[in-house]
Design a protein around this motif. Sequence first.
Motif, mmCIF file in Angstrom:
data_model
loop_
_atom_site.group_PDB
_atom_site.id
_atom_site.type_symbol
_atom_site.label_atom_id
_atom_site.label_comp_id
_atom_site.label_asym_id
_atom_site.label_seq_id
_atom_site.Cartn_x
_atom_site.Cartn_y
_atom_site.Cartn_z
ATOM 1 N N LYS A 1 49.072 -30.158 -14.409
ATOM 2 C CA LYS A 1 47.635 -30.182 -14.141
ATOM 3 C C LYS A 1 47.048 -31.528 -14.524
ATOM 4 N N MET A 2 46.105 -32.001 -13.729
ATOM 5 C CA MET A 2 45.386 -33.228 -14.050
ATOM 6 C C MET A 2 44.192 -32.843 -14.913
ATOM 7 N N MET A 3 44.230 -33.226 -16.189
ATOM 8 C CA MET A 3 43.248 -32.747 -17.155
ATOM 9 C C MET A 3 42.466 -33.900 -17.772
ATOM 10 N N SER A 4 41.272 -33.582 -18.267
ATOM 11 C CA SER A 4 40.483 -34.574 -18.986
ATOM 12 C C SER A 4 41.137 -34.863 -20.334
ATOM 13 N N PRO A 5 41.290 -36.135 -20.714
ATOM 14 C CA PRO A 5 41.862 -36.445 -22.026
ATOM 15 C C PRO A 5 41.021 -35.908 -23.176
ATOM 16 N N GLY B 1 35.887 -38.163 -35.205
ATOM 17 C CA GLY B 1 34.695 -37.917 -35.981
ATOM 18 C C GLY B 1 33.407 -38.302 -35.269
ATOM 19 N N LEU B 2 33.531 -38.872 -34.063
ATOM 20 C CA LEU B 2 32.363 -39.303 -33.302
ATOM 21 C C LEU B 2 31.812 -38.142 -32.470
ATOM 22 N N PRO B 3 30.532 -38.187 -32.118
ATOM 23 C CA PRO B 3 29.977 -37.159 -31.234
ATOM 24 C C PRO B 3 30.747 -37.094 -29.909
ATOM 25 N N SER B 4 30.809 -35.908 -29.333
ATOM 26 C CA SER B 4 31.555 -35.705 -28.093
ATOM 27 C C SER B 4 31.096 -36.657 -26.992
ATOM 28 N N GLU B 5 29.792 -36.879 -26.882
ATOM 29 C CA GLU B 5 29.276 -37.758 -25.832
ATOM 30 C C GLU B 5 29.785 -39.180 -26.014
ATOM 31 N N VAL B 6 29.895 -39.645 -27.256
ATOM 32 C CA VAL B 6 30.400 -40.989 -27.517
ATOM 33 C C VAL B 6 31.893 -41.059 -27.228
ATOM 34 N N GLN B 7 32.637 -40.017 -27.594
ATOM 35 C CA GLN B 7 34.066 -39.981 -27.267
ATOM 36 C C GLN B 7 34.276 -40.161 -25.766
ATOM 37 N N ARG B 8 33.486 -39.443 -24.985
ATOM 38 C CA ARG B 8 33.608 -39.536 -23.525
ATOM 39 C C ARG B 8 33.229 -40.937 -23.038
ATOM 40 N N LEU B 9 32.188 -41.511 -23.629
ATOM 41 C CA LEU B 9 31.770 -42.853 -23.237
ATOM 42 C C LEU B 9 32.822 -43.900 -23.588
ATOM 43 N N LEU B 10 33.608 -43.633 -24.612
ATOM 44 C CA LEU B 10 34.669 -44.564 -24.993
ATOM 45 C C LEU B 10 35.890 -44.461 -24.067
ATOM 46 N N GLY B 11 35.830 -43.557 -23.105
ATOM 47 C CA GLY B 11 36.893 -43.476 -22.110
ATOM 48 C C GLY B 11 37.686 -42.193 -22.128
ATOM 49 N N TRP B 12 37.401 -41.326 -23.094
ATOM 50 C CA TRP B 12 38.151 -40.080 -23.200
ATOM 51 C C TRP B 12 37.502 -39.008 -22.326
ATOM 52 N N ASP B 13 37.591 -39.223 -21.019
ATOM 53 C CA ASP B 13 36.997 -38.311 -20.072
ATOM 54 C C ASP B 13 37.631 -38.562 -18.713
ATOM 55 N N ALA B 14 37.430 -37.640 -17.796
ATOM 56 C CA ALA B 14 37.895 -37.807 -16.419
ATOM 57 C C ALA B 14 36.754 -37.450 -15.482
ATOM 58 N N GLY B 15 36.575 -38.256 -14.445
ATOM 59 C CA GLY B 15 35.417 -38.087 -13.580
ATOM 60 C C GLY B 15 35.705 -37.344 -12.298
ATOM 61 N N GLU B 16 34.649 -37.144 -11.524
ATOM 62 C CA GLU B 16 34.743 -36.448 -10.254
ATOM 63 C C GLU B 16 35.595 -37.224 -9.243
ATOM 64 N N ASN B 17 35.711 -38.527 -9.459
ATOM 65 C CA ASN B 17 36.502 -39.358 -8.549
ATOM 66 C C ASN B 17 37.914 -39.576 -9.073
ATOM 67 N N PHE B 18 38.380 -38.655 -9.923
ATOM 68 C CA PHE B 18 39.767 -38.618 -10.392
ATOM 69 C C PHE B 18 40.172 -39.836 -11.216
ATOM 70 N N MET B 19 39.227 -40.412 -11.938
ATOM 71 C CA MET B 19 39.538 -41.550 -12.792
ATOM 72 C C MET B 19 39.694 -41.082 -14.234
ATOM 73 N N GLY B 20 40.847 -41.405 -14.841
ATOM 74 C CA GLY B 20 41.027 -41.170 -16.267
ATOM 75 C C GLY B 20 41.749 -39.909 -16.661
ATOM 76 N N TRP B 21 42.314 -39.167 -15.711
ATOM 77 C CA TRP B 21 42.959 -37.904 -16.055
ATOM 78 C C TRP B 21 44.326 -38.105 -16.730
ATOM 79 N N VAL B 22 44.786 -37.045 -17.388
ATOM 80 C CA VAL B 22 46.107 -37.005 -18.022
ATOM 81 C C VAL B 22 46.835 -35.772 -17.500
ATOM 82 N N GLU B 23 48.096 -35.934 -17.112
ATOM 83 C CA GLU B 23 48.868 -34.785 -16.626
ATOM 84 C C GLU B 23 49.441 -33.982 -17.790
ATOM 85 N N LYS B 24 49.273 -32.678 -17.726
ATOM 86 C CA LYS B 24 49.833 -31.770 -18.723
ATOM 87 C C LYS B 24 50.206 -30.480 -18.012
ATOM 88 N N GLY B 25 51.494 -30.157 -18.009
ATOM 89 C CA GLY B 25 51.937 -28.934 -17.348
ATOM 90 C C GLY B 25 51.640 -28.902 -15.872
#
Length: 299
Positions: free
Chosen positions: A275-279, A249-273
């Motif tokens: 592929k290394m994807m943003s959570p 229910g939080l704004p997308s920007e806040v969700q990402r700030l809470l850690g639900w994101d993946a950066g250019e330096n490959f930090m925070g990704w989740v594997e699915k199929g």
Amino acid sequence: MPKNALTTLPSTASVEQVVEVIERDGGVIIAGFISADILADLQAEIDQALDTSSFGHENYFVGTQTRRASRLFARCKHMVDVVLHPLYLGAARKILQKPVDVWFGQDRTTITPQIQIGMTQAIQIHPGQGKQPLHRDDTSFLWRHPHYGREARLQIMVALTDFTEANGATKVIPGSHKWDDERCPMPEDTVNAEMAVGSALLFIGSTYHGGGTNSTDKPRTGLTMGIDLGSVRQEENQYLSVPFDTLKGLPSEVQRLLGWDAGENFMGWVEKGGKMMSPHTFLESDNVLHALGLVSADD
């Protein structure tokens, strides 16, 4: 203004002005940071959170006459207003998101680091609480000074009551962000971050500070939060602190700030199929754990 006192800027100041003072002094006070229409509701949310907490026990750092409450994005809807405040978030981006040039083979690439919410806490210093040991908040990362040449955190302390010398205003050593790790912080080097309710102290993780002594008959209440580099571990585990239903229910920007994101330096990704994807991709699903394949459809 007394020698070495912290600078106070109005809420109409520019991000550039705020950053200039922080980089010079290690911190700045923003008068009227929280608008009057939000302040009362935020105070009520924090009071409710603190009502569930108890005093610290036999710990000189957290305080035996101090109450603390965290998990604030799960408890306080107005945390969104604090973290998305243009002066706080804007200053955090300018101070922390400094590009880094790296080699990938023979290709020279510029990477801009992510930022994230590292911790949240309401702190209420009650009468009789003594001063807290002076410390740097980037000690959580075992950050060294000045070896890394960059900051890891921009902290905020929002005054939910007036902050005075008598009631335990945060003590700060201006300029200490430029010290190396051998210099010991001394009480006589500090100034008091005195500010009116609704104002905020912004300071970087390398600045020495600590809670003051409350010699009055009323508690002093503040709200603190750290925005950190995305390449360090979050001090407070936001994944367990904020329930999925609240998170979604939080704004997308806040969700990402809470850690639900993946950066250019490959930090925070989740594997699915494969592929290394943003959570963040999976937050649109009704069942995040099922979308990630961590539980079966029947669970």
